[in-house]
Structures are given as structure tokens and as C-alpha cells.
Design a protein around this motif. Structure first.
Motif, short mmCIF file in Angstrom:
data_model
loop_
_atom_site.label_atom_id
_atom_site.label_comp_id
_atom_site.label_asym_id
_atom_site.label_seq_id
_atom_site.Cartn_x
_atom_site.Cartn_y
_atom_site.Cartn_z
N SER A 197 -99.66 13.96 10.19
CA SER A 197 -100.17 15.35 10.64
C SER A 197 -100.55 16.07 9.47
O SER A 197 -101.66 16.86 9.63
CB SER A 197 -99.46 16.03 11.26
OG SER A 197 -98.74 15.56 12.54
N ASP A 222 -104.40 14.13 17.00
CA ASP A 222 -102.98 13.88 16.47
C ASP A 222 -102.23 13.69 17.62
O ASP A 222 -101.84 14.65 18.25
CB ASP A 222 -102.70 15.30 15.39
CG ASP A 222 -101.40 15.17 14.94
OD1 ASP A 222 -100.64 14.01 15.22
OD2 ASP A 222 -101.20 15.95 13.96
N GLU A 223 -101.69 12.34 17.68
CA GLU A 223 -100.87 11.95 18.76
C GLU A 223 -101.31 12.40 20.12
O GLU A 223 -100.63 13.02 20.83
CB GLU A 223 -99.38 12.60 18.66
CG GLU A 223 -98.74 12.31 17.09
CD GLU A 223 -97.79 11.31 16.97
OE1 GLU A 223 -97.43 10.73 17.94
OE2 GLU A 223 -97.13 11.28 15.94
MG MG Z 1 -97.08 14.68 13.37
#
Ligand code: MG
Ligand code: ADP
Lengths: 411, 236
Positions: free
Chosen positions: B48, B169-170
Motif C-alpha cells: 500500500s 489496492d486489494e
Molecule cells: Mg495494504
């Protein structure tokens, strides 16, 4: 930028309408503050206008000269002492000062007025004919006291509406009837047109006029013939008043043989002075109300700030998202400022509405005159805008300074 | 013309009192236009952090970063906001839609900050929603949409301004298997059909499988970077 502002305003409306109760409670301070200002200012303005109208109705070109000196505090002294003004003073003023179109003199006392089996205690005024002209009295029936009446000390009287109401039956014609004052009988020759309340709140129609000469000889009595209770002088134009006042003072001081180091033994007043004093009182009142209203606005502003801080916290993630998609600091700042100003403006507008209603209610319930001035509405509007701007600045700045990553991660 | 993303020796160091956390420890990376990259690694490995720096949400403690030839490292917050607005499309694990705001308005947001007219905003938002299969859902609120649909609204928002790169992000972290597959297929299609550069952060191998390049991050460093055949290509 235009589209941005417009859409931000729409967003602000939506956000605020989602939490109507909260928004309403937040606006309360502003509503009360602005409402109070509008109502108070309109009451103040109404009172001022009434005073001004009174002053104008009594003549803005009139000089009143009273016996006795004026102390520093503005209180007249020596009234009970030596009588310092005379009919001769009045005649001499007229002769020596061309600016004066008219001079007059009067004295008064409250006495019992009897008609048939009724009586009434009212102010009996012995006046010279000029007084009626200067004070601009008119007549619903009959006519004035004349110079001949004065010269012959005629037993004639003019009576005001209040006196008529208290002595005569409804529909009865007073002109031609005979009244008695101190066992002297007078023929009523005229009924005065009503003037209503004076600026000081006294009833101007509770009045009776008789010739000055008759008054001093037969009714009111006197220390010596020709001593007066008050002198009156009028100029043609109000602008001439200051010059006339100076001239009157000079003439009177010379006539009374006053040394330069001696104070005046008389007091000169103009209607403008009297009006000014009254307006001053009104202004003090307005100022006090303004203080109260300011405190209310302050409290309202703090309320807005508080609720906005809550809103910024609640919407931290939203702020993060906005920053992530490209909102600059100023965009966020403007967004929250607009929310604050929408709140305060809405509160302001509601306050204006309630203020106007309050002023109307005051007129209806208490009978006070009120004037809703466009200026006070404009000022209230701008003021509430300013309150929103000022108190919105801190929360909005706080929002704008958020770190986007931390804001996005906020739970 | 150089690569879309060029970064050299990126470090990110957090200081928590006396403790120093090195989230990134010298990451160098190049990404070409049109690539579909997966960044995988264990939780806490720095994925991240890398993503936020590449997305101009964060700045590195050390190192240089060029996005589309511009030296991003030297920019102020307004310039970075401008870059995010024009060049970057973000997709988050928890969707990050603005609540009680319609799908269309959520998608319009980047255009709104760009100063586009309301009509342009609406037209482009409708087109973007159509591209992710949500035509006709313009006026739905996030609460009226399933998780997968919400994430697709987020994708529409990310691509509405025709960015240089999509950073996710994810993106499937909060979704069931079915919706996850859906999202990945959508991203793969946008990459294949529109040539959009896509970078997906994940810790799941079967999500990474959709990408044509796989970067493995461990303890703040890239430990492996390889090109491979993406899953849909393999499947036919
Ligand atoms: Mg993360
Ligand atoms: N704001 C921060 N302050 C301190 N440490 C942080 C912060 N953000 C991330 N970290 C630390 O940096 C490391 C990498 O985090 P992150 O990039 O979120 O990992 P990943 O996304 O791969 O799970 C972790 O050890 C994390 O605790």
C-alpha cells in the motif's frame, strides 16, 4: 469555477437537509440574533421617526426661551426665583432681530375648568396670539385669539379635544358656550384640531388657551405685570435658527444687563435640541439591543463552528476520497465554508422573517411604531454571511489540511 | 518516450516515537503503458505504501519518481492533486464511495474537480458506468448496490477521466469469490480492450493470476519481478 461553486452549494443544501433537526438547532442562535436585530432596529427606527415627526410638527424653526439658568447637567435652576423674562423682552427681540418673523409669550398653570355641572383639571395657558401661529394650531370650529382680545383682556377661550371630551356631551357644540375658570367666565371662541401625543408622551390636546393679559390679571396671577413663563420666537427658515439663537442671546443679555462673567439668566432651546436628546435615548437603547444581538450571533457562530467540526470528523473518509480524485485544498476549504455560510445565511433569512414578524407584532400588540429598514435587512444578511465565513474558517481549514492517506484510512 | 512509471531507490520511513519503520527500502521500478501488473506480498510488506507513492497520495522519504516524464517528487500539494485528477484512477479495498450520493455523482467527482460542465460530467459518467456494465444504475445510491456493483462504480470513477494508470489496492478484499472474479475480469478487459495501464495490489495468488506481470514485495523490497501469461489468456 462557477459550476464548481453552484454544485458545491447544491451539495451543501443536500448535506444539510439530511440532518434537518441538527441544521435547525445550529441555526437557532443566528435566527434569534438576526431576528432580534431586525425587530429592535425597526422599533428604534420607528421611535426615532416618531420623534422626528413630532419635532417637525412643532416647528423646526422655533426658539423657546425659558427663565432661569442651565446647570452643567442641563437642569434648569432658579425657576422659583426671580422672574427674568418679560413681554417687553419679546417685543424688543422682534424689533431688534429681523430674522425673527414672530415672537410670542405664554404662562401656564393647571386649574379647574367648569362647564355646567362638570369640571376638569387642565393646563390653562395665557398666550399672545403669535403663540398659536408659531405652534401651528388649527381649529375644528371657531377661530383664534386675536390681538384685540389681548389688548382688551377679553374673556375668551380656545379649548383642546381632551377638554371638550371631558366637559361636553357628544355632539354638543362648545363654540359660543360659557366656561368658568376661578369663577371668571369665558366664552369659548374656538375648538383646537387634535394633535395627539407629544414626543414626550404627554397629551397635547389636554389644553386651554386664553389671552395672556386676561390670564395674568384675572386667572393665573403674577408677580408683576408682563412677567412670562416662556418666550417663543420663530424664523422663516430652519437654517436661520443658529444665527437667530445667537442674536436672541445677545439681545437678552444686553437687556438684562449681564456682565460677561455672569451666566445667562435664561435658557434657549430649539425643537432640534429636544429631538436630539430623544433620539439619543433611542440610540442608547438600540445600541444595547445590538450588544444582546451580537452575543446571540456569537453563540450562533460558535454553534456553526461546533457542528461543522463534527461534520468534518464524520466525513473524514469522504474528504480523503475527494482529495484522492483530485480535490485541491482550496476545493475542500470552499466546500465547508459554503456549508457554514449556507447554514448562517439560511438562519439569517429566517431571522429576518421572524424579526419582521416580531416588529409587526410589536406594532399590533403594544402600539409602538416600527419601521423595517431595507438597510437593516441588508446589514443582517451580510452579517450572517460574515458569521458563517468567520466561524466556518477554522473547521474548513482543518478539513483542507487533512492528510489524504490518513483521511482515507479513517474509520 | 520513456516508461509511464519510472522510480529509483524509493524509501519510505515512518517514525513512531523512537521506533523507525522502514515501509519501503529502496524500490526501483519501471512500468510501461498498457501493462497489467500485480503487486503481491504478505500483509505489512509495503504494498500500500508503494501504491500510495505511485498514486501521488504520498511522497517518498528518499528516491525519485517520474510519472509520464514528470518529476513528481518535487511537486507541491496542489500540483499533486492535479496529477491525481488527470493521470491516476484509484480503486480501494473498501470502495470509498461517498454515501447517499448517486452512482453517477460519485463517478462525476474527478470531472467536477477538473471544472467540467455539468452536462459533460453526466455524459462521461454515464459512459464510464456503461463500460463497467452498470448502464441504467446512474441514480442508484451506494446503499442500493451490492459490493461488487459498488466496486464497479469505483472503477467507473477511476477511469472516467481517462487516466494514465488505474491503481487498485486489494480491490477484491471485501468481495466474495464471484464478485472478485467479476472485478478482475472487468479490469482485465479494460486493460486489453482500451489499453489502460492497470496495477493491482493483492495478497491472493489467484487474483494476481489475471495480470501479465507479477511483482513480489517482501519487507519493503521487490524480491521478484516477472512477466507471465495472464489467466484469461491461458484459459483461451
Ligand atoms: Mg495494504
Ligand atoms: N502511517 C504509518 N505510520 C507508521 N507506520 C506505517 C504507516 N503506514 C504504514 N506503516 C507501516 O509500514 C509497513 C507497510 O505497510 P503497508 O504498506 O500498509 O503494507 P501492506 O499494504 O503491504 O499491508 C507496515 O509495517 C505498516 O505498519
Amino acid at each position: 469555477m462557477g459550476a464548481f461553486i453552484l454544485l458545491t452549494v447544491l451539495t451543501a443544501f443536500r448535506v444539510l437537509s439530511r440532518n434537518r433537526l441538527r441544521a435547525g438547532l445550529t441555526m437557532l442562535g443566528i435566527i434569534i440574533g438576526v431576528g432580534a436585530v431586525i425587530a429592535m432596529v425597526s422599533i428604534g427606527e420607528g421611535a426615532k421617526a416618531a420623534v422626528r415627526a413630532q419635532v417637525a410638527s412643532m416647528g423646526t424653526n422655533v426658539i423657546i426661551i425659558l427663565p432661569g439658568t442651565t446647570t452643567v447637567g442641563g437642569v434648569r435652576g432658579g425657576q422659583g426665583g426671580a422672574v427674568t423674562l418679560t413681554v417687553a423682552d419679546a417685543l424688543d427681540l422682534k424689533k431688534k432681530i429681523p430674522l425673527l418673523t414672530e415672537t410670542a409669550w405664554a404662562k401656564r398653570d393647571v386649574m379647574q375648568i367648569v362647564y355646567g355641572n362638570k369640571n376638569w383639571n387642565g393646563p390653562v395657558n395665557g398666550v399672545s396670539p403669535g403663540y398659536l401661529t408659531i405652534r401651528d394650531w388649527s381649529y375644528t370650529s371657531g377661530g383664534p385669539i386675536t390681538q384685540a382680545d389681548l389688548d382688551t383682556a377679553a374673556r375668551v377661550a380656545l379649548i383642546g379635544q381632551t377638554v371638550v371630551e371631558n366637559l361636553y356631551e357628544v355632539g354638543e357644540e362648545p363654540v359660543g358656550s360659557t366656561i368658568r375658570i376661578k369663577n371668571v367666565s369665558f366664552k369659548v371662541v374656538g375648538v383646537l384640531a387634535p394633535k395627539g401625543q407629544s414626543a414626550q408622551g404627554s397629551d397635547q390636546d389636554d389644553i386651554l388657551f386664553i389671552p395672556f393679559t386676561t390670564a395674568e390679571r384675572k386667572v393665573l396671577g403674577t408677580q408683576f405685570l408682563g412677567s412670562v413663563g416662556a418666550l417663543f420666537a420663530a424664523t422663516d427658515r430652519p437654517e436661520d435658527l443658529p444665527e437667530a439663537v445667537t442674536a436672541v442671546r445677545e439681545v437678552l443679555r444686553a437687556r438684562h444687563r449681564l456682565q460677561p462673567d455672569q451666566p445667562d439668566d435664561f435658557t434657549i432651546r430649539t425643537q432640534v435640541d429636544i429631538g436630539r436628546v430623544q433620539e439619543g435615548t433611542g440610540q442608547t437603547l438600540t445600541l444595547m439591543m445590538f450588544a444582546v444581538a451580537s452575543i446571540s450571533l456569537l453563540v450562533g457562530g460558535i454553534g456553526i463552528m461546533n457542528i461543522l467540526l463534527v461534520s468534518v470528523t464524520e466525513r473524514t473518509r469522504e474528504i480523503g476520497v475527494r482529495m484522492a480524485v483530485g480535490a485541491k485544498r482550496r476545493h475542500i476549504l470552499i466546500q465547508f465554508l459554503i456549508e457554514a455560510m449556507t447554514l448562517s445565511l439560511f438562519g439569517g433569512v429566517l431571522g429576518i422573517v421572524f424579526g419582521i414578524l416580531g416588529a409587526r407584532a410589536t406594532t399590533v400588540v403594544a402600539g409602538w411604531p416600527t419601521i423595517i429598514s431595507v438597510r437593516s435587512i441588508l446589514v443582517a444578511f451580510l452579517f450572517s454571511l460574515a458569521v458563517g465565513l468567520f466561524f466556518g474558517l477554522y473547521p474548513a481549514n482543518k478539513a483542507a489540511r487533512l492528510n489524504p492517506i490518513e483521511a482515507l484510512r479513517y474509520e | 518516450m520513456g516508461a509511464l512509471i519510472v522510480c529509483t531507490d524509493l524509501w519510505k520511513i515512518y517514525r513512531l516515537g523512537d521506533v523507525e519503520v522502514q515501509a519501503l527500502r529502496g524500490v526501483s521500478l519501471e512500468i510501461e503503458r498498457g501493462e497489467f501488473v500485480a503487486v503481491i506480498g504478505a500483509s505489512g510488506s509495503g504494498k500500500s505504501t508503494l501504491m500510495n507513492i505511485l498514486g501521488c497520495l504520498d511522497t517518498p522519504t528518499r528516491g525519485r519518481y517520474w510519472l509520464d516524464g514528470q518529476d513528481v517528487g518535487s511537486m507541491g500539494s496542489d500540483a499533486l492533486a492535479e496529477i491525481r485528477n488527470r493521470e491516476i484512477g484509484f480503486i480501494f479495498q473498501n470502495f470509498n464511495l461517498i454515501p447517499r450520493t448517486s452512482a453517477s455523482e460519485n463517478v462525476q467527482l474527478p470531472l467536477f474537480y477538473r471544472g467540467a460542465s455539468l452536462r459533460e460530467q453526466r455524459t462521461l459518467a454515464a459512459a464510464a458506468l456503461a463500460r463497467v456494465g452498470l448502464a441504467g444504475r446512474e441514480h442508484h445510491y451506494p446503499a442500493q448496490l451490492s459490493g461488487g456493483q459498488q466496486q464497479r462504480v469505483a472503477i467507473a470513477r477511476a477511469l472516467v477521466s481517462f487516466p494514465a494508470i488505474l491503481l487498485a489496492d486489494e480491490p477484491t478484499g471485501n468481495l466474495d469469490t464471484e464478485s472478485s472474479r467479476d472485478i478482475m475480469v472487468t479490469l482485465a478487459r479494460l486493460n486489453r480492450e482500451d489499453g489502460l495501464t492497470v496495477m493491482v495490489v493483492t495478497h491472493e495468488a489467484d487474483i494476481a493470476a489475471y495480470a501479465a506481470r507479477e511483482i513480489v514485495v517482501k519487507d519493503g523490497q521487490i524480491v521478484s519481478d516477472r512477466r507471465k501469461a495472464p489467466v484469461h489468456a491461458r484459459g483461451g
